[in-house]
Structures are given as structure tokens and as C-alpha cells.
Design an enzyme around this catalytic site. Structure first.
Site, PDB file in Angstrom:
ATOM      1  N   TRP A 165      17.075  52.745  50.775  1.00 51.80           N
ATOM      2  CA  TRP A 165      15.801  52.539  50.086  1.00 51.80           C
ATOM      3  C   TRP A 165      15.351  51.082  50.120  1.00 51.80           C
ATOM      4  O   TRP A 165      14.176  50.791  49.929  1.00 51.80           O
ATOM      5  CB  TRP A 165      15.876  53.052  48.656  1.00 51.80           C
ATOM      6  CG  TRP A 165      16.121  54.526  48.595  1.00 51.80           C
ATOM      7  CD1 TRP A 165      17.078  55.179  47.895  1.00 51.80           C
ATOM      8  CD2 TRP A 165      15.408  55.548  49.316  1.00 51.80           C
ATOM      9  NE1 TRP A 165      17.019  56.536  48.126  1.00 51.80           N
ATOM     10  CE2 TRP A 165      16.004  56.789  48.997  1.00 51.80           C
ATOM     11  CE3 TRP A 165      14.335  55.529  50.213  1.00 51.80           C
ATOM     12  CZ2 TRP A 165      15.550  57.983  49.532  1.00 51.80           C
ATOM     13  CZ3 TRP A 165      13.894  56.722  50.738  1.00 51.80           C
ATOM     14  CH2 TRP A 165      14.486  57.927  50.402  1.00 51.80           C
ATOM     15  N   ASP A 211      20.710  61.653  36.353  1.00 55.73           N
ATOM     16  CA  ASP A 211      21.818  61.928  37.266  1.00 55.73           C
ATOM     17  C   ASP A 211      23.063  62.296  36.458  1.00 55.73           C
ATOM     18  O   ASP A 211      23.061  62.233  35.227  1.00 55.73           O
ATOM     19  CB  ASP A 211      22.094  60.721  38.178  1.00 55.73           C
ATOM     20  CG  ASP A 211      22.463  61.148  39.601  1.00 55.73           C
ATOM     21  OD1 ASP A 211      23.284  62.088  39.743  1.00 55.73           O
ATOM     22  OD2 ASP A 211      21.935  60.559  40.572  1.00 55.73           O
ATOM     23  N   GLY A 236      22.878  64.080  32.961  1.00 52.37           N
ATOM     24  CA  GLY A 236      22.824  65.535  32.986  1.00 52.37           C
ATOM     25  C   GLY A 236      22.926  66.084  34.395  1.00 52.37           C
ATOM     26  O   GLY A 236      22.932  65.347  35.382  1.00 52.37           O
ATOM     27  N   ASP A 237      23.005  67.397  34.469  1.00 49.55           N
ATOM     28  CA  ASP A 237      23.008  68.146  35.723  1.00 49.55           C
ATOM     29  C   ASP A 237      21.689  68.915  35.753  1.00 49.55           C
ATOM     30  O   ASP A 237      21.498  69.860  34.989  1.00 49.55           O
ATOM     31  CB  ASP A 237      24.207  69.096  35.751  1.00 49.55           C
ATOM     32  CG  ASP A 237      24.240  69.992  36.983  1.00 49.55           C
ATOM     33  OD1 ASP A 237      23.200  70.163  37.645  1.00 49.55           O
ATOM     34  OD2 ASP A 237      25.317  70.542  37.278  1.00 49.55           O
ATOM     35  N   PHE A 238      20.766  68.492  36.624  1.00 48.38           N
ATOM     36  CA  PHE A 238      19.421  69.073  36.542  1.00 48.38           C
ATOM     37  C   PHE A 238      19.365  70.544  36.933  1.00 48.38           C
ATOM     38  O   PHE A 238      18.378  71.212  36.686  1.00 48.38           O
ATOM     39  CB  PHE A 238      18.381  68.255  37.308  1.00 48.38           C
ATOM     40  CG  PHE A 238      18.767  67.841  38.707  1.00 48.38           C
ATOM     41  CD1 PHE A 238      19.034  68.761  39.695  1.00 48.38           C
ATOM     42  CD2 PHE A 238      18.840  66.487  39.033  1.00 48.38           C
ATOM     43  CE1 PHE A 238      19.357  68.375  40.982  1.00 48.38           C
ATOM     44  CE2 PHE A 238      19.169  66.080  40.313  1.00 48.38           C
ATOM     45  CZ  PHE A 238      19.431  67.027  41.300  1.00 48.38           C
ATOM     46  N   LYS A 253      15.382  62.836  48.891  1.00 49.93           N
ATOM     47  CA  LYS A 253      16.545  63.343  49.614  1.00 49.93           C
ATOM     48  C   LYS A 253      17.390  64.244  48.725  1.00 49.93           C
ATOM     49  O   LYS A 253      18.616  64.179  48.737  1.00 49.93           O
ATOM     50  CB  LYS A 253      17.368  62.175  50.173  1.00 49.93           C
ATOM     51  CG  LYS A 253      16.623  61.353  51.209  1.00 49.93           C
ATOM     52  CD  LYS A 253      17.407  60.106  51.598  1.00 49.93           C
ATOM     53  CE  LYS A 253      18.711  60.478  52.268  1.00 49.93           C
ATOM     54  NZ  LYS A 253      19.483  59.275  52.678  1.00 49.93           N
ATOM     55  N   HIS A 256      16.841  68.564  50.570  1.00 54.02           N
ATOM     56  CA  HIS A 256      17.508  68.824  51.853  1.00 54.02           C
ATOM     57  C   HIS A 256      18.999  69.138  51.689  1.00 54.02           C
ATOM     58  O   HIS A 256      19.658  69.552  52.638  1.00 54.02           O
ATOM     59  CB  HIS A 256      17.280  67.689  52.847  1.00 54.02           C
ATOM     60  CG  HIS A 256      18.077  66.447  52.584  1.00 54.02           C
ATOM     61  ND1 HIS A 256      18.202  65.438  53.526  1.00 54.02           N
ATOM     62  CD2 HIS A 256      18.796  66.021  51.497  1.00 54.02           C
ATOM     63  CE1 HIS A 256      18.957  64.467  53.032  1.00 54.02           C
ATOM     64  NE2 HIS A 256      19.325  64.799  51.819  1.00 54.02           N
TER      65      HIS A 256
END
Length: 346
Positions: A165, A211, A236-238, A253, A256
Site C-alpha cells: 500500500w 481486524d 473482531g471477526d467480521f 484484497k 479475493h
């Protein structure tokens, strides 16, 4: 139909076969610190001095340096006494650790992790699944559990993504005018390089990096300064936890990595959480609609096969996923660089 003599066949085959050798030369020179030493020295150095500083054999180092000259990663100056080596501008900018645009960390991730998975590409093609079990002896059922199998590996991956990035972030964030969105969530934002670029470009915005808890911990400790007031964190875990309300969600990203069903599952959660008039920005490397290229994206798709559950897609395929989740007005911008942008609005 022309004969095989009309084709520059041997040159093509040699060029492609040497791809592995070329990349390993560059990775090895990075790993040993060749480019960093030459930058720090401020002057050209002979091979024996470079070898001594880096704890390498004179024979091996001389061959490595000459190969880097052939690849235009180094330049050589012949004096009456000896050859003197120096960095090219490309190496100074992209291959030294201290450069703001350094790609050192992603090079090391490819060299030490991705390459090990790619040794089993034939198995991945036969089986249609990632190869962490063969490469590292860990379960392939949870790709990110495998990627983050140790703090060291997770840090390496996060640093590598940040380096990407540092050179690609601005392109995707200016593909559309994001200034109307002031409350932004970066889902899977990792080390925060894209979030930092976003608040730099759009100073009226705040970006929350969503994240996994262990990723957030490392991001706080290693990558995002506490003085960066416009960046916050959400652990968290989305896929399994709730997604807070926001005006814009960035998924860079992310899609994918997953199959279509999981992509729709995640995008549907994002759509429900999104404020009316808000949207989602997908940052991905887009395939041509006929999937004839770009070759970089085709290779990334092969990498998704050996490392994840997903694939690279066309703009139409991403649009279909967005529509299935409820997003209406969809715009696509190709940047002409490695990554492109797709904006869906609620």
C-alpha cells in the site's frame, strides 16, 4: 499455418523458466542486506568488502552481485584494480529497508512463505485447494489461521501488505472522490497503511481498522502511532461478529480470499450495517472480462489457489457479488496499476 521456426520459442521458454531464478536472486540480495549496505556506504564497494560486511563467501557474493548487475538492480564501475558495485535508483527506492516505498517485507514474505506453497502448485491444481498442509504441516481449512500460525509469520505478512500500500494505496483511494464519506471502516485493515493513506488524503475522515484481536494488537504495537488520532481499532471477526454502522467500508484484497458464497455473506452484512447513501469500496486486481489478462492478475489468481479459498475476478463478477448483497449503483475504475477500485452504493 506457420512452422515452429517462425516462433521465438526457445527465447520465450528460457525467459519463463528463468523467472524463478531471477526472483530468487533479488530475494537473496534483499535478505543478505546487499542493497542496504550499498545505500549506507554512500559509495561504490568491491565484492570482497561487501562479502566481508555481510558474512558471505567472496565467490558466492561476486556471482550474486554480477547477477544483480545483469538484472539492472546494481550498476558496476570497472577500475584498473577492481569492480565497484552500487545500487541503481530502483534498488534504492524499492529494495532498501529504509525507503518509504520499500518492498523488502513483501519480498521476504514471497521468498520464505509463498514460494513454499508454490512448490505444490500441481497438487493445488489437482485438488482445487490451498497447500498449507503440505508446505507447513498446518490445517488448510482456515487459511488465515495458517497465514497467522505464529506472531512472526503474522508480522511478516502485515509488513508485506503495508509495503504494497505504500506504492499502491494512493491510486485506489483517489479512483473515486471519497471526501463525502467521513466515517470509514477498513475491514481486514491489518497494519494500517491504507488507513493512514486514507486519512492523509481525506483529512475530514476517520478510519476504524476492523481486524482480528491479535492483528489489532500487532498493528497498535508496530505500525500505527497512538498520535494518529484519526485512526481507531475494532477487534473482531467480521464473518462471525457484528459490523458497526459506517458511511463507507473498505475491503482491500479481502474478497479475493474467499469463494462467492462467503463474499456474498460478508457483503450482505456490510450492506445491512451501511448507512443509507453510504457504500463499499472494493480494492482488487481486476481480470479482463474475457480473462485473457493482465498476466499479473492471472498469477495472483494462481496464488489464491495455493494460499486461500478464493480467486481473482472480473469487474462484472465483483459487480454481481455486490448486486447479490443489495448494492445498487456500482462504478468501476481501473487505475492502470496493480490494483483497481469498485464502488458500490446503498
Amino acid at each position: 499455418m506457420g512452422s515452429t521456426e517462425d516462433l521465438d520459442y526457445p527465447q520465450i521458454i528460457v525467459q519463463y523458466s528463468n523467472g524463478f531464478l531471477i526472483s530468487k536472486v533479488m530475494f537473496t540480495a534483499c535478505e543478505l542486506g546487499v542493497f542496504d549496505l550499498l545505500l549506507e556506504s554512500g559509495k561504490p564497494l568491491p565484492s570482497d568488502v561487501i562479502a566481508a560486511h555481510l558474512g558471505a563467501s567472496t565467490i558466492g557474493m561476486k556471482r550474486l552481485l554480477d547477477a544483480c548487475v545483469g538484472l539492472k538492480l546494481l550498476a558496476v564501475e570497472m577500475t584498473q584494480e577492481r569492480a565497484l558495485y552500487r545500487n541503481t535508483e530502483i534498488s534504492n527506492v524499492y529494495l532498501t529497508k529504509s525507503s518509504p516505498k520499500s518492498q523488502y517485507h513483501i519480498m521476504m514474505y514471497y521468498s520464505n512463505t509463498v514460494y513454499l506453497c508454490w512448490q505444490y502448485l500441481a497438487d493445488a491444481v489437482r485438488e482445487g485447494r490451498n497447500q498449507y498442509e503440505r508446505a507447513f504441516g498446518v490445517s488448510s481449512q482456515d487459511p488465515f489461521g495458517a497465514m497467522y500460525r505464529s506472531d512472526e509469520e503474522m508480522l511478516k505478512f502485515m509488513a508485506g501488505q503495508n509495503s504494497v500500500w505504500s506504492i499502491c494505496g494512493r491510486d485506489v483511494l483517489v479512483a473515486f472522490d471519497l471526501s463525502p464519506f467521513t466515517q470509514i471502516y477498513d475491514l481486514g485493515g491489518g497494519g494500517g497503511a491504507l488507513a493512514q493513506e486514507c486519512v492523509s488524503l481525506y483529512p475530514n475522515s476517520t478510519v476504524t481498522i476492523y481486524d482480528l484481536p491479535k492483528v489489532v494488537r500487532v498493528a497498535r504495537e508496530q505500525f500505527v502511532s497512538p498520535e494518529e488520532r484519526q485512526i481507531a481499532f475494532h477487534e473482531g471477526d467480521f464473518f462471525n461478529d457484528s459490523i458497526p454502522e459506517a458511511e463507507l467500508y473498505i475491503l482491500s484484497k479481502i474478497l479475493h480470499d474467499w469463494d462467492d458464497d462467503k463474499c456474498i455473506q460478508l457483503l450482505t452484512k456490510v450492506y445491512k450495517a451501511c448507512k443509507p447513501g453510504g457504500g463499499v469500496l472494493l480494492v482488487e486486481s481486476l481480470l479482463n472480462e474475457d480473462k485473457s489478462g493482465p498476466v499479473e492478475t492471472q498469477l495472483y489468481s494462481m496464488n489464491m489457489l495455493v494460499q486461500t479459498e478464493g480467486k481473482e475476478r472480473t469487474a462484472a463478477e465483483y459487480s454481481k457479488l455486490l448486486e447479490a448483497a443489495g448494492f445498487g449503483v456500482i462504478q468501476v475504475k481501473r487505475t492502470g496499476k496493480l490494483y483497481d477500485a469498485v464502488l458500490g452504493r446503498k
